[in-house]
Design a protein around this motif. Sequence first.
Motif, PDB file in Angstrom:
ATOM      1  N   VAL A  10       0.860  -1.179   0.000  1.00 13.80           N
ATOM      2  CA  VAL A  10       0.000   0.000   0.000  1.00 13.80           C
ATOM      3  C   VAL A  10       0.895   1.226   0.000  1.00 13.80           C
ATOM      4  O   VAL A  10       1.768   1.365   0.868  1.00 13.80           O
ATOM      5  CB  VAL A  10      -0.926   0.040   1.235  1.00 13.80           C
TER       6      VAL A  10
ATOM      7  N   LEU B 206       1.034   5.160   0.501  1.00 13.39           N
ATOM      8  CA  LEU B 206       0.348   6.372   0.951  1.00 13.39           C
ATOM      9  C   LEU B 206       1.216   7.583   0.643  1.00 13.39           C
ATOM     10  O   LEU B 206       2.366   7.659   1.072  1.00 13.39           O
ATOM     11  CB  LEU B 206       0.063   6.322   2.461  1.00 13.39           C
TER      12      LEU B 206
ATOM     13  N   ASP C  47      -5.809   6.606  11.282  1.00 12.87           N
ATOM     14  CA  ASP C  47      -6.937   5.725  10.978  1.00 12.87           C
ATOM     15  C   ASP C  47      -6.616   4.818   9.796  1.00 12.87           C
ATOM     16  O   ASP C  47      -6.955   3.632   9.798  1.00 12.87           O
ATOM     17  CB  ASP C  47      -8.186   6.553  10.671  1.00 12.87           C
ATOM     18  N   ALA C  48      -5.942   5.380   8.775  1.00 15.42           N
ATOM     19  CA  ALA C  48      -5.588   4.593   7.596  1.00 15.42           C
ATOM     20  C   ALA C  48      -4.591   3.488   7.954  1.00 15.42           C
ATOM     21  O   ALA C  48      -4.728   2.349   7.515  1.00 15.42           O
ATOM     22  CB  ALA C  48      -5.010   5.503   6.513  1.00 15.42           C
TER      23      ALA C  48
ATOM     24  N   ARG D  81      -6.264   0.623   9.615  1.00 12.15           N
ATOM     25  CA  ARG D  81      -7.000  -0.226   8.675  1.00 12.15           C
ATOM     26  C   ARG D  81      -6.051  -1.131   7.892  1.00 12.15           C
ATOM     27  O   ARG D  81      -6.370  -2.282   7.610  1.00 12.15           O
ATOM     28  CB  ARG D  81      -7.801   0.636   7.695  1.00 12.15           C
ATOM     29  N   ILE D  82      -4.908  -0.604   7.518  1.00 13.02           N
ATOM     30  CA  ILE D  82      -3.944  -1.356   6.709  1.00 13.02           C
ATOM     31  C   ILE D  82      -3.289  -2.468   7.516  1.00 13.02           C
ATOM     32  O   ILE D  82      -2.997  -3.531   7.002  1.00 13.02           O
ATOM     33  CB  ILE D  82      -2.876  -0.394   6.133  1.00 13.02           C
ATOM     34  N   ARG D  83      -3.027  -2.215   8.794  1.00  9.93           N
ATOM     35  CA  ARG D  83      -2.378  -3.180   9.684  1.00  9.93           C
ATOM     36  C   ARG D  83      -1.076  -3.700   9.076  1.00  9.93           C
ATOM     37  O   ARG D  83      -0.901  -4.909   8.834  1.00  9.93           O
ATOM     38  CB  ARG D  83      -3.320  -4.347  10.015  1.00  9.93           C
TER      39      ARG D  83
ATOM     40  N   THR E 231       2.098  -7.514   4.715  1.00  7.61           N
ATOM     41  CA  THR E 231       1.543  -6.254   4.240  1.00  7.61           C
ATOM     42  C   THR E 231       2.560  -5.166   4.506  1.00  7.61           C
ATOM     43  O   THR E 231       2.983  -4.973   5.650  1.00  7.61           O
ATOM     44  CB  THR E 231       0.224  -5.918   4.968  1.00  7.61           C
TER      45      THR E 231
ATOM     46  N   LEU F 211       3.537  -1.124   4.013  1.00  8.59           N
ATOM     47  CA  LEU F 211       3.052   0.229   3.764  1.00  8.59           C
ATOM     48  C   LEU F 211       4.232   1.124   3.402  1.00  8.59           C
ATOM     49  O   LEU F 211       5.234   1.156   4.113  1.00  8.59           O
ATOM     50  CB  LEU F 211       2.354   0.770   5.021  1.00  8.59           C
TER      51      LEU F 211
ATOM     52  N   ALA G 107      -4.794   2.395  -2.381  1.00  7.11           N
ATOM     53  CA  ALA G 107      -4.695   3.112  -1.107  1.00  7.11           C
ATOM     54  C   ALA G 107      -6.001   3.799  -0.731  1.00  7.11           C
ATOM     55  O   ALA G 107      -6.252   4.052   0.456  1.00  7.11           O
ATOM     56  CB  ALA G 107      -3.571   4.135  -1.177  1.00  7.11           C
TER      57      ALA G 107
ATOM     58  N   GLU H  63      -8.844   2.634  -0.518  1.00 11.75           N
ATOM     59  CA  GLU H  63      -9.652   1.785   0.343  1.00 11.75           C
ATOM     60  C   GLU H  63      -9.371   2.069   1.827  1.00 11.75           C
ATOM     61  O   GLU H  63     -10.206   1.773   2.684  1.00 11.75           O
ATOM     62  CB  GLU H  63      -9.390   0.313   0.037  1.00 11.75           C
ATOM     63  N   SER H  64      -8.216   2.648   2.116  1.00 12.34           N
ATOM     64  CA  SER H  64      -7.861   2.953   3.498  1.00 12.34           C
ATOM     65  C   SER H  64      -8.521   4.232   4.002  1.00 12.34           C
ATOM     66  O   SER H  64      -8.452   4.535   5.200  1.00 12.34           O
ATOM     67  CB  SER H  64      -6.336   3.113   3.623  1.00 12.34           C
TER      68      SER H  64
END
Length: 249
Positions: free
Chosen positions: A23, A25, A45-46, A49-51, A216, A218, A244, A246-247
Amino acid sequence: MLIGCAAGRGGHASGETAKTRVVGLGMIHGEHRSSSAYSVERIQDAVRRIRPDAVLCEIPPDRLAAAREEFDRTGTITEPRVRVFPEYVDALFPLTREMRFEIVPCAGWTKAISDDRAAKLREWATTRPAETAEVQGADAESDRALAAESAALGLTPDHPLFIHSEAYDRITKRGLEPYDRLFNADLGLGGWSNINLAHYRLISDALDARSGQGQTVLIMFGAGHKYWFLERLVGRADVEIVDARESFR
């Protein structure tokens, strides 16, 4: 610097290999502190969600340990090459208190490269005025195009749903073309293509180290770099690029 030892979240059986979910960002640096659309809280927050198992950051490799030590000791960061990024100082580092992920420094910048770039650009404003004007004009036109395109979508230019759109990348790439064409070679290691290549080599190394584990990852870099990285990441068979946006929905 390892922050926890998160296992990959792919859930694949032993012997299988899984693609790395990537992902990307795009950050707006200091503007995160004033933007209501893309605030520090929205970044957090994003990330939740991505974790992510790992976060690849625009931090020089030789600066992370000092920043981490200072944050652990004082709860803040004044390290000069890190404190300029609220996405890390105010968002990412505080998240390490509630999440487990590895912060991986992937910035090709050094202070010497940055200082050399700034000095040359100041000098060329006088000694290469026509080229400087072309670069500045393209930058201004890019800002106008971003404002118009985002408005047509009912968004502000700093909205994450716009920043992570194909339109944003297309306009940004076009706006940076004169800067890259006219100044990259003469800026040396601080040129646009040159510094992006230095960043990407570190990013690629980090992805190589995690390949096949179903992790995952980021990538958090300045939004202008995003198109440059994505164009090369699509050529990697071991990664799956995640939208991205979706986050932020």
